[in-house]
Write an enzyme that holds these catalytic residues in place. Structure first.
Site, PDB file in Angstrom:
ATOM      1  N   GLY A 131     -58.615  39.064   1.223  1.00 53.86           N
ATOM      2  CA  GLY A 131     -58.066  40.219   0.518  1.00 53.86           C
ATOM      3  C   GLY A 131     -59.183  41.207   0.208  1.00 53.86           C
ATOM      4  O   GLY A 131     -60.366  40.840   0.278  1.00 53.86           O
ATOM      5  N   GLN A 166     -63.427  47.796  -4.524  1.00 54.82           N
ATOM      6  CA  GLN A 166     -64.597  47.127  -3.936  1.00 54.82           C
ATOM      7  C   GLN A 166     -65.323  47.994  -2.908  1.00 54.82           C
ATOM      8  O   GLN A 166     -66.472  47.723  -2.576  1.00 54.82           O
ATOM      9  CB  GLN A 166     -64.171  45.804  -3.268  1.00 54.82           C
ATOM     10  CG  GLN A 166     -63.657  44.773  -4.263  1.00 54.82           C
ATOM     11  CD  GLN A 166     -63.180  43.522  -3.567  1.00 54.82           C
ATOM     12  OE1 GLN A 166     -62.035  43.437  -3.146  1.00 54.82           O
ATOM     13  NE2 GLN A 166     -64.061  42.538  -3.418  1.00 54.82           N
ATOM     14  N   CYS A 189     -65.333  35.786  -4.128  1.00 58.74           N
ATOM     15  CA  CYS A 189     -65.084  37.233  -4.082  1.00 58.74           C
ATOM     16  C   CYS A 189     -66.144  37.893  -3.220  1.00 58.74           C
ATOM     17  O   CYS A 189     -67.329  37.575  -3.336  1.00 58.74           O
ATOM     18  CB  CYS A 189     -65.129  37.809  -5.496  1.00 58.74           C
ATOM     19  SG  CYS A 189     -64.816  39.581  -5.563  1.00 58.74           S
ATOM     20  N   LEU A 190     -65.716  38.827  -2.371  1.00 58.44           N
ATOM     21  CA  LEU A 190     -66.667  39.537  -1.508  1.00 58.44           C
ATOM     22  C   LEU A 190     -67.655  40.360  -2.335  1.00 58.44           C
ATOM     23  O   LEU A 190     -68.737  40.681  -1.851  1.00 58.44           O
ATOM     24  CB  LEU A 190     -65.910  40.449  -0.532  1.00 58.44           C
ATOM     25  CG  LEU A 190     -65.013  39.719   0.483  1.00 58.44           C
ATOM     26  CD1 LEU A 190     -64.259  40.733   1.332  1.00 58.44           C
ATOM     27  CD2 LEU A 190     -65.831  38.777   1.360  1.00 58.44           C
ATOM     28  N   HIS A 222     -55.945  38.302  -8.362  1.00 57.89           N
ATOM     29  CA  HIS A 222     -57.373  38.617  -8.172  1.00 57.89           C
ATOM     30  C   HIS A 222     -57.545  40.085  -7.753  1.00 57.89           C
ATOM     31  O   HIS A 222     -58.418  40.794  -8.283  1.00 57.89           O
ATOM     32  CB  HIS A 222     -57.932  37.653  -7.110  1.00 57.89           C
ATOM     33  CG  HIS A 222     -59.352  37.866  -6.717  1.00 57.89           C
ATOM     34  ND1 HIS A 222     -60.341  36.917  -6.933  1.00 57.89           N
ATOM     35  CD2 HIS A 222     -59.989  38.876  -6.067  1.00 57.89           C
ATOM     36  CE1 HIS A 222     -61.495  37.365  -6.465  1.00 57.89           C
ATOM     37  NE2 HIS A 222     -61.310  38.545  -5.920  1.00 57.89           N
ATOM     38  N   GLU A 223     -56.713  40.554  -6.824  1.00 61.20           N
ATOM     39  CA  GLU A 223     -56.847  41.932  -6.324  1.00 61.20           C
ATOM     40  C   GLU A 223     -56.409  42.956  -7.368  1.00 61.20           C
ATOM     41  O   GLU A 223     -57.045  44.006  -7.511  1.00 61.20           O
ATOM     42  CB  GLU A 223     -56.046  42.125  -5.033  1.00 61.20           C
ATOM     43  CG  GLU A 223     -56.403  41.202  -3.877  1.00 61.20           C
ATOM     44  CD  GLU A 223     -57.879  41.141  -3.539  1.00 61.20           C
ATOM     45  OE1 GLU A 223     -58.632  42.053  -3.914  1.00 61.20           O
ATOM     46  OE2 GLU A 223     -58.300  40.158  -2.910  1.00 61.20           O
ATOM     47  N   HIS A 253     -59.145  43.540  -9.732  1.00 59.71           N
ATOM     48  CA  HIS A 253     -60.143  44.492  -9.206  1.00 59.71           C
ATOM     49  C   HIS A 253     -59.727  45.937  -9.506  1.00 59.71           C
ATOM     50  O   HIS A 253     -60.553  46.757  -9.906  1.00 59.71           O
ATOM     51  CB  HIS A 253     -60.270  44.354  -7.683  1.00 59.71           C
ATOM     52  CG  HIS A 253     -61.235  43.304  -7.232  1.00 59.71           C
ATOM     53  ND1 HIS A 253     -62.565  43.291  -7.605  1.00 59.71           N
ATOM     54  CD2 HIS A 253     -61.081  42.246  -6.396  1.00 59.71           C
ATOM     55  CE1 HIS A 253     -63.173  42.263  -7.019  1.00 59.71           C
ATOM     56  NE2 HIS A 253     -62.293  41.605  -6.285  1.00 59.71           N
TER      57      HIS A 253
HETATM   58  O1  GNR Z   1     -61.847  36.204   0.478  1.00 55.32           O
HETATM   59  C1  GNR Z   1     -61.489  35.911  -0.661  1.00 55.32           C
HETATM   60  N1  GNR Z   1     -61.124  34.638  -0.943  1.00 55.32           N
HETATM   61  C2  GNR Z   1     -60.550  34.252  -2.151  1.00 55.32           C
HETATM   62  C3  GNR Z   1     -60.483  32.893  -2.426  1.00 55.32           C
HETATM   63  C4  GNR Z   1     -59.918  32.443  -3.590  1.00 55.32           C
HETATM   64  C5  GNR Z   1     -59.405  33.344  -4.493  1.00 55.32           C
HETATM   65  C6  GNR Z   1     -59.466  34.699  -4.243  1.00 55.32           C
HETATM   66  C7  GNR Z   1     -60.032  35.156  -3.079  1.00 55.32           C
HETATM   67  S1  GNR Z   1     -60.084  36.854  -2.736  1.00 55.32           S
HETATM   68  C8  GNR Z   1     -61.501  36.941  -1.717  1.00 55.32           C
HETATM   69  C9  GNR Z   1     -61.693  38.338  -1.169  1.00 55.32           C
HETATM   70  C10 GNR Z   1     -61.938  39.299  -2.314  1.00 55.32           C
HETATM   71  O2  GNR Z   1     -62.976  39.368  -2.901  1.00 55.32           O
HETATM   72  N2  GNR Z   1     -60.938  40.046  -2.677  1.00 55.32           N
HETATM   73  O3  GNR Z   1     -61.089  40.878  -3.712  1.00 55.32           O
HETATM   74 NI    NI Z   2     -62.599  39.960  -4.998  1.00 63.53          NI
END
Ligand code: GNR
Ligand code: NI
Length: 170
Positions: A46, A51, A91-92, A133-134, A137
């Site tokens: 995601g 980001q 998270c990236l 999670h998104e 952000h």
């Molecule tokens: O790639 C991603 N893997 C992930 C694994 C567990 C919970 C959330 C994520 S999201 C993350 C990519 C990302 O940073 N999205 O904002």
């Molecule tokens: Ni993230």
């Protein structure tokens, strides 16, 4: 298409709150395309516009094994939640850090597609985690905000040190 730069914690720009998209125009479609390419290039499941330093409520996601089913969510919102579940997250924007976070287990959410169609969906498991999670952000929140300040500060120090080393290596 283009791979965009992904901001890394503790960059203050990750704390900006994204604004709702009023019009799904060509700029939003182009942003979504670039975000999908960036997500695949970085091996993420995601990516939120925040980001890549764009303050618009746009998220892309692909939970398929074949990485061939990208989903674009404009103005995503959680409508209802139930239960609690712990999952290990990454998270990236916080590279190489994996920590357990507690979130709603099941959610009902909605979003607009690029065709301006409102989709309402139920989710659990990884999809439910990823949507939460998104959307965090887009509100300037990171998964490490759920950890203790001590742990978060340690992560900040580690990443700052790492970025310094990487900038010297160039
Ligand atoms: O790639 C991603 N893997 C992930 C694994 C567990 C919970 C959330 C994520 S999201 C993350 C990519 C990302 O940073 N999205 O904002
Ligand atoms: Ni993230």
């Amino acid at each position: 298409m283009a791979v965009l730069e992904v901001l890394h914690f503790p960059d203050a720009r990750l704390r900006k709150k994204a604004l709702p998209v009023a019009n799904i125009d060509s700029s939003v479609k182009e942003l979504a395309e670039h975000m999908i390419e960036t997500m695949y290039a970085e091996n993420g499941i995601g990516l939120a516009a925040t980001q890549v330093n764009v303050q618009k409520r746009v998220v892309v996601m692909d939970l398929s094994i074949t990485k061939s089913e990208p989903v674009v969510m404009v103005n995503p919102e959680v409508l209802t939640t139930s239960g609690l579940e712990q999952m290990q997250e990454g998270c990236l924007s916080v590279p190489d850090v994996y920590e357990t976070v507690e979130r709603a287990e099941k959610i009902k959410f909605h979003y607009l597609t690029l065709e301006n169609k409102l989709i309402e969906q139920d989710a659990e498991g990884l999809l439910a985690v990823c949507v939460q999670h998104e959307i965090d952000h887009l509100n300037g929140k990171l998964f490490i905000d759920y950890l203790s300040p001590l742990k978060r500060n340690r992560i900040a120090k580690k990443l700052e040190k790492q970025e310094k080393l990487e900038s010297q290596a160039l």
